[in-house]
Scaffold this motif. Structure first.
Motif, PDB file in Angstrom:
ATOM      1  N   ASP A   1       8.154  21.880  48.327  1.00 47.40           N
ATOM      2  CA  ASP A   1       9.024  22.950  48.983  1.00 47.40           C
ATOM      3  C   ASP A   1       9.583  22.531  50.284  1.00 47.40           C
ATOM      4  O   ASP A   1       8.820  22.317  51.043  1.00 47.40           O
ATOM      5  CB  ASP A   1       8.349  24.086  49.099  1.00 47.40           C
ATOM      6  CG  ASP A   1       9.055  25.593  49.545  1.00 47.40           C
ATOM      7  OD1 ASP A   1      10.298  25.288  50.338  1.00 47.40           O
ATOM      8  OD2 ASP A   1       8.595  26.583  49.158  1.00 47.40           O
ATOM      9  N   ASP A   2      10.913  22.411  50.173  1.00 48.62           N
ATOM     10  CA  ASP A   2      11.719  21.786  51.428  1.00 48.62           C
ATOM     11  C   ASP A   2      12.777  22.806  51.724  1.00 48.62           C
ATOM     12  O   ASP A   2      13.568  22.317  52.588  1.00 48.62           O
ATOM     13  CB  ASP A   2      12.398  20.600  51.384  1.00 48.62           C
ATOM     14  CG  ASP A   2      13.346  20.469  50.133  1.00 48.62           C
ATOM     15  OD1 ASP A   2      13.535  21.758  49.407  1.00 48.62           O
ATOM     16  OD2 ASP A   2      14.161  19.342  50.072  1.00 48.62           O
ATOM     17  N   THR A   3      12.690  24.230  51.338  1.00 47.00           N
ATOM     18  CA  THR A   3      13.488  25.316  51.751  1.00 47.00           C
ATOM     19  C   THR A   3      12.945  26.446  52.537  1.00 47.00           C
ATOM     20  O   THR A   3      13.773  27.053  53.038  1.00 47.00           O
ATOM     21  CB  THR A   3      14.330  25.686  50.152  1.00 47.00           C
ATOM     22  OG1 THR A   3      13.334  26.265  49.637  1.00 47.00           O
ATOM     23  CG2 THR A   3      14.959  24.643  49.582  1.00 47.00           C
ATOM     24  N   THR A   4      11.745  26.604  52.347  1.00 43.90           N
ATOM     25  CA  THR A   4      11.075  27.632  52.842  1.00 43.90           C
ATOM     26  C   THR A   4      11.008  27.624  54.515  1.00 43.90           C
ATOM     27  O   THR A   4      11.156  28.722  55.321  1.00 43.90           O
ATOM     28  CB  THR A   4       9.422  27.941  52.307  1.00 43.90           C
ATOM     29  OG1 THR A   4       9.838  28.213  50.797  1.00 43.90           O
ATOM     30  CG2 THR A   4       9.134  29.245  52.888  1.00 43.90           C
TER      31      THR A   4
ATOM     32  N   PHE B   1       6.030  21.461  52.167  1.00 42.42           N
ATOM     33  CA  PHE B   1       4.554  21.795  51.601  1.00 42.42           C
ATOM     34  C   PHE B   1       4.662  21.700  50.005  1.00 42.42           C
ATOM     35  O   PHE B   1       5.751  21.928  49.463  1.00 42.42           O
ATOM     36  CB  PHE B   1       3.942  23.054  51.992  1.00 42.42           C
ATOM     37  CG  PHE B   1       4.968  24.267  51.643  1.00 42.42           C
ATOM     38  CD1 PHE B   1       4.628  24.853  50.853  1.00 42.42           C
ATOM     39  CD2 PHE B   1       5.794  24.604  52.866  1.00 42.42           C
ATOM     40  CE1 PHE B   1       5.053  26.067  50.629  1.00 42.42           C
ATOM     41  CE2 PHE B   1       6.436  25.841  52.666  1.00 42.42           C
ATOM     42  CZ  PHE B   1       6.214  26.459  51.457  1.00 42.42           C
ATOM     43  N   ALA B   2       3.418  21.648  49.485  1.00 41.00           N
ATOM     44  CA  ALA B   2       3.353  21.730  47.983  1.00 41.00           C
ATOM     45  C   ALA B   2       1.792  22.167  47.776  1.00 41.00           C
ATOM     46  O   ALA B   2       0.953  22.045  48.464  1.00 41.00           O
ATOM     47  CB  ALA B   2       3.444  20.256  47.288  1.00 41.00           C
ATOM     48  N   THR B   3       1.575  23.016  46.710  1.00 37.32           N
ATOM     49  CA  THR B   3       0.430  23.777  46.427  1.00 37.32           C
ATOM     50  C   THR B   3      -0.106  23.222  45.026  1.00 37.32           C
ATOM     51  O   THR B   3       0.628  23.210  44.182  1.00 37.32           O
ATOM     52  CB  THR B   3       0.453  25.086  46.439  1.00 37.32           C
ATOM     53  OG1 THR B   3       1.176  25.358  47.680  1.00 37.32           O
ATOM     54  CG2 THR B   3      -0.803  25.763  46.219  1.00 37.32           C
ATOM     55  N   VAL B   4      -1.487  23.029  44.935  1.00 35.97           N
ATOM     56  CA  VAL B   4      -2.073  22.777  43.738  1.00 35.97           C
ATOM     57  C   VAL B   4      -3.201  23.825  43.819  1.00 35.97           C
ATOM     58  O   VAL B   4      -3.772  23.905  44.872  1.00 35.97           O
ATOM     59  CB  VAL B   4      -2.690  21.118  43.714  1.00 35.97           C
ATOM     60  CG1 VAL B   4      -3.698  20.872  44.925  1.00 35.97           C
ATOM     61  CG2 VAL B   4      -2.998  20.918  42.254  1.00 35.97           C
ATOM     62  N   ARG B   5      -3.730  23.789  42.575  1.00 38.87           N
ATOM     63  CA  ARG B   5      -4.697  24.907  42.094  1.00 38.87           C
ATOM     64  C   ARG B   5      -5.830  24.041  41.573  1.00 38.87           C
ATOM     65  O   ARG B   5      -5.908  23.179  40.700  1.00 38.87           O
ATOM     66  CB  ARG B   5      -4.528  26.225  41.388  1.00 38.87           C
ATOM     67  CG  ARG B   5      -3.406  26.961  41.992  1.00 38.87           C
ATOM     68  CD  ARG B   5      -3.411  28.157  41.481  1.00 38.87           C
ATOM     69  NE  ARG B   5      -2.525  29.125  42.308  1.00 38.87           N
ATOM     70  CZ  ARG B   5      -2.836  29.696  43.234  1.00 38.87           C
ATOM     71  NH1 ARG B   5      -4.055  30.163  43.591  1.00 38.87           N
ATOM     72  NH2 ARG B   5      -1.936  30.752  43.931  1.00 38.87           N
ATOM     73  N   ASP B   6      -7.152  24.361  42.036  1.00 40.90           N
ATOM     74  CA  ASP B   6      -8.375  23.659  41.577  1.00 40.90           C
ATOM     75  C   ASP B   6      -8.544  24.607  40.241  1.00 40.90           C
ATOM     76  O   ASP B   6      -8.135  25.574  39.740  1.00 40.90           O
ATOM     77  CB  ASP B   6      -9.499  23.645  42.535  1.00 40.90           C
ATOM     78  CG  ASP B   6     -10.003  24.886  42.773  1.00 40.90           C
ATOM     79  OD1 ASP B   6      -9.732  25.782  42.324  1.00 40.90           O
ATOM     80  OD2 ASP B   6     -11.107  25.021  43.875  1.00 40.90           O
TER      81      ASP B   6
END
Length: 67
Positions: free
Chosen positions: A41-44, A50-55
């Motif tokens: 995410d380079d717009t927020t 940032f980037a998000t991953v879920r376990d």
């Protein structure tokens, strides 16, 4: 020492943010391990990428790189 705690009642509602030096490299490593962190995410924010991953329990792990 790392201690693992199992708490089914709170599972899937935790959030962890890690600051990294090279977000592209860290995401590539996650993909090599079979995880899908999604796109950067380079717009927020004009301050971070940032980037998000879920376990497997659906807890969110966000990787952040300072711009």
């Amino acid at each position: 020492m790392i201690q693992l705690v199992e708490d089914a009642e709170r599972s899937g509602r935790s959030l962890l943010t890690l600051n990294v030096d090279d977000l592209d490299r860290e995401l590539a490593t996650l993909r090599e391990r079979g995880l899908d962190p999604g796109a950067i995410d380079d717009t927020t924010s004009d301050k971070v990428l940032f980037a998000t991953v879920r376990d497997p329990e659906a807890n969110a792990i966000t990787l952040v790189e300072q711009r």
